[in-house]
Motif scaffolding. Sequence first.
Motif: not given
Length: 334
Positions: A178-186, A209-216
Amino acid sequence: IDVTIDFFLKHIAPEDIDRLSNLAKVSLELKQSQEVEYNIITADNKHKMLSSLLTKKITNEKGDIIKIIGATRDITLIKVYEDQLQRQMDNLSKSNKDLEEFAYIASHDLQEPLRKISTFSGKLASKYGEALGEDGNMFIERVLASADNMRTLIDNLLEFSRITKGEQSYTETSLNFIVQQVLQQLELSIEETSAEINIGKLPVLQASPTQLKQVFDNIIRNAIKFRKKDITPKIGISSSVLSVIEKEVHKLSIGTVYHKIFIEDNGIGFESEYASRIFQIFQRLHGKSQYPGSGIGLAICKKIVENHHGLIFAENIPSSGARFIIILPERQTQ
């Protein structure tokens, strides 16, 4: 005092006399324990609610019932609390319904005039930009900027209202993934600020997964946004398993495995008295001109974590930055 059935019945409130009289006769014939709730009027004319549990019948040699053993307790306060709780639940249900209705209005009725404001302001600028002059174009730019802010606010409100406590779809979720996906977006923001992000070993747990992705995404994005001037942003993400003592402190189930996730940064931090306020909707500690945003992001995080039967809170680290702590169960149970 000879505690007979007649003794009981003479204290019963008028609306319960017939029901209790019939029940008293029937209970003599029943073999199992029986519990009944009823109202009484005391000697000083006060109304109370009692609960009587009939547990055993004593008979004589002929088999006639000569005594009933049981327990009677005053449940007046319990009923008062139950009524108060029911009213609060009804109010909450109404509030949720109002929020859903607002979400519908926001998604349909408010979006359309907002689109027209943006469209016609843009056409006005392109067709009459020269005639409007410098001041006129500046005013149009402010209208367009305000429309964009309003659109962002509406979208965030819709997002907040859609996160309900209904049936969730939980799957085995790797927080490292999840964190790796967020870092790709940012990625662009990380490159622009040269942010350094260190990620430890994070747990795999049942979650959306979708909701925790929002959190991170919200927390890491804030860590980059609220950075100190001329200092490279540094963000650390790690985790540990909650100990028994920690579960007791947070009043969590001792038999459930919980993971604690830390997200720390070296940014501007916040005053300790605002630790709980930052999770309230529309709460901002800084002006929009300095740090743009709607003030809904952390409220969404809190709602998501609570939907996962977890906890989230923040700590200010003096002269160092901020630390967000998320506690989540490893498994989601009914």
